[in-house]
Scaffold this active site. Sequence first.
Site, short mmCIF file in Angstrom:
data_model
loop_
_atom_site.label_atom_id
_atom_site.label_comp_id
_atom_site.label_asym_id
_atom_site.label_seq_id
_atom_site.Cartn_x
_atom_site.Cartn_y
_atom_site.Cartn_z
CG ASP A 59 -3.76 22.45 -8.36
OD1 ASP A 59 -4.50 22.41 -7.36
OD2 ASP A 59 -4.18 22.42 -9.52
N GLY B 146 -13.43 -17.22 16.91
CA GLY B 146 -14.52 -18.16 17.13
C GLY B 146 -14.84 -18.41 18.60
CG LEU B 147 -12.83 -19.77 22.94
CD1 LEU B 147 -13.70 -21.00 23.15
CD2 LEU B 147 -11.45 -20.00 23.55
CG ASP C 127 -10.07 -21.41 14.08
OD1 ASP C 127 -10.64 -21.54 15.18
OD2 ASP C 127 -9.61 -20.34 13.67
S1 SF4 Z 1 -10.08 22.18 -7.74
FE1 SF4 Z 1 -8.58 21.51 -9.27
S2 SF4 Z 1 -7.39 23.34 -9.73
FE2 SF4 Z 1 -8.49 23.75 -7.87
S3 SF4 Z 1 -7.05 23.16 -6.23
FE3 SF4 Z 1 -8.33 21.37 -6.64
S4 SF4 Z 1 -7.17 20.22 -8.12
FE4 SF4 Z 1 -6.32 22.27 -8.14
#
Ligand code: SF4
Length: 534
Positions: free
Chosen positions: A36, A427-428, A292
């Site tokens: 994570d 635009g042009l 413009d």
């Molecule tokens: S689902 Fe949630 S716990 Fe699993 S890797 Fe993704 S953020 Fe982390």
Amino acid sequence: MELTLWTYEGPPHVGAMRIAASMEGVHYVLHAPQGDTYADLLFTMIERRDRRPPVTYTTFQARDLGGDTAELVKRSIQQAVDRFKPEALLVGESCTAELIQDQPGSLACGMDLGVPVVSLELPAYSKKENWGAAETLYQLCRGLLKSQVPAPGTDRPGPERWKEENRRPRVNLLGPSLLGFRCRDDVRELRGLLADHGIDVNVVAPLGARPADLIRLPQADANLCLYPEVAGPLCSWLERNFGTPVVRTVPIGIGATAQFLRELCALLGLEPPELREADQRSRLPWYSKSVDSTYLTGKRVFIFADATHAIAAARIASRELGFTVVGLGSYSREQAREVRAAAKELGLEALISDDYLEVEQAMAQAAPELVLGTQMERHSAKRLGIPCAVISAPLHVQDVPARYAPQMGWEGANVIFDSWVHPLMMGLEEHLIGMFRHDFEFVDGHLSHLGGAAAPAAQPMAAPVNEETEVTPLSATPEGGSLRWTASGEAELSRIPFFVRGKVRRNTEAYANERGVAEITEETLYEAKAHFSR
Ligand code: SF4
């Protein structure tokens, strides 16, 4: 289960990380599986921060699940407090940890750590990143301000108390955070804007604040709810408990900035701002009035973003740039009501969804000439060959620029004018490509100011004018028959400038379907055109 390839928001613990990383002196212990730590990259690479976010992960592994994961949590908490010596500690779980229910927040509260501890309950399977950020900021402030909440029935000081106290009025700027869209520069822009009106900034939070600053929040005469996704619940709580009034107009765009100043000055008992201030301070009003910009009138724009930026963009597009908004939506479910109201004013039904494929489909159907969206819409628009500007998170590294690039206030309006008009054909060139279609370089869909790269892929090119060419089968008629374009119909369609061709094609097909016409010729196209312009 929901099949998901792209997601607009991360899980709620990423929102909590945004609060911790935006602040100083706050540490976050996150009970989470190994891996994570990916979320660190959001801060070190996208925000390009020069230090790791203040997060300690328990990083449990499969083999830990057989043992005592609660012990691991306690050890991590103690180590984090010893090492980082935070002034306040956040403790929470990621999605996987939520399943094993170690209650890390309660464990921390029982540990006598000597620092304020905020136990975060962020339901990862029903809520998302912005909700997580808002809840974390709210819980943190609530925890720190608990002892200051006046008893019910106590008189609350009014927003004009600065006069009696013989000082300048002061306000809090609430909501700016890391991974928010251009928050860094919005804060700078607003500080200048407020200073010009004799208003001081009491606290900016969470960006750059310490826990000690949050303790000073009730000293402000008003709260500015700059990013409702993050600061909405906190502002309401401060209003309820400390009586601090909230300005909820988000100053993005000329009209909104003027309205924001008017509201704030009226609230604080200050002279109202000069009516001409916008014209004197921002270039957008004159740029969009100058000749413009005439070709921008009525350009069809599709807007999809977080609620704050989507609503602001719809207002700027329709009232300040003369565009026609043909689609408006947001992935912010918590603010769906406000987005629906903004869409209704434009005669539209808001698209509230976090499914980018649904958004892409709505975008294709609306056949806009410009898309204002998030990074997701940038990808979708590219696939459909529609010019696009990014106006909201989720963002990519390009949207944390080195240069000054606010969205709020007078300079923000300048930045918005440039960045929204830039992807459109000038635009042009638009005029010349409409007149001469056989140039070998400036071909249909070519945008030379972008190096010519943005040729649209969405609309099939026309068949050559040859009556013997086979008709093109297209869509099905309501009766189940096949709707076809004849070569003459296709050839005529190809004469329509490419950026409106998709819309004309769709209108003509709808017209043919309605009348049970199975074959679309040149005449059908012009009949449909006459029909829709009536
Ligand atoms: S689902 Fe949630 S716990 Fe699993 S890797 Fe993704 S953020 Fe982390």
